[in-house]
Design an enzyme around this catalytic site. Structure first.
Site: not given
Length: 227
Positions: A148, A16, A115, A173, A14
């Site tokens: 996602k 960010d 992403t 994250d 990922d």
């Protein structure tokens, strides 16, 4: 008897909150964007509900289902420009990232980015840090119809790397991202750049939780089994 070649492996990152520790800036820019439109939102609740979702999906959640992907483009541009202005002076990779990808490439591990970010932000981050050259695949919001927790972005990254999902490890994250990895049949490493480890306790595909990349061992990650 000739020994079979090992199966191809991949790390899928990922962007960010994972490659760069920027989610506080994304959240701040989103809150400012919605505040201009009469919405007062809680930062922590907003992040947990939206991290990993595409911009047009977030727009529809807070501004109404009538907003199409096409009509949200101008609104997305306003929000993302605000984000880049806020985060630009702080752009840098999470500690240990550069060393990890150098070791992974030397070990024959394919690298990819998956992403929910739009192309302008991918350019801002990957090209701003001169990272794009390291990745075999870069998949963003423009490449998939659903964000996602749908697995699309990770599955497409794996396909472009030529690696089976079970041999991919995702670095994330956010809970929505870890859930997307789970649905894709991939193990996940969680970075606690944004949320504490407890936020990921329910996921059975998490093989490691770390504050950054500096203490991760490639062989140990691929050897780790899902609980």
């Amino acid at each position: 008897m000739t020994q079979a070649a090992p199966a191809p492996r991949a790390f899928i990152f990922d962007m960010d909150g994972t490659i760069v520790d920027n989610m506080a800036f994304h959240t701040k820019s989103w809150l400012a964007f919605f505040e201009r439109r009469g919405h007062a939102l809680d930062a922590d609740e907003f992040f947990r509900a939206t991290a990993g979702r595409q911009g047009h999906e977030i727009m529809r959640t807070y501004l109404g289902e009538h907003i199409t992907k096409e009509s949200s483009a101008e609104l997305d541009a306003e929000k993302e420009a605000l984000y880049r202005e806020l985060y630009g002076p702080h752009l840098e990779t999470v500690p240990g990232f550069d060393q990890l990808i150098a070791s992974a490439k030397a070990d024959g591990v394919a690298l990819a980015v998956a992403t929910a970010a739009p192309n302008d932000n991918i350019v801002f981050t990957l090209d701003g840090l001169d990272l794009r050259k390291h990745f075999k695949a870069v998949v963003g919001a423009a490449d998939v119809a659903r964000g996602k927790p749908n697995p699309d972005v990770f599955l497409l990254a794996a396909e472009r790397c030529g690696v089976a999902p079970e041999h991919c490890i995702v670095f994330e994250d956010a809970p929505l991202g870890v859930e997307a990895a789970r649905r894709a049949g991939m193990r996940a490493v969680v970075l606690t750049t944004t949320l504490p480890a407890e936020a990921f306790a329910e996921f059975d595909n998490v093989i490691c939780v770390a504050r950054d990349f500096s203490e991760l061992n490639i062989a140990e990650l691929f050897a780790a089994e899902i609980n």
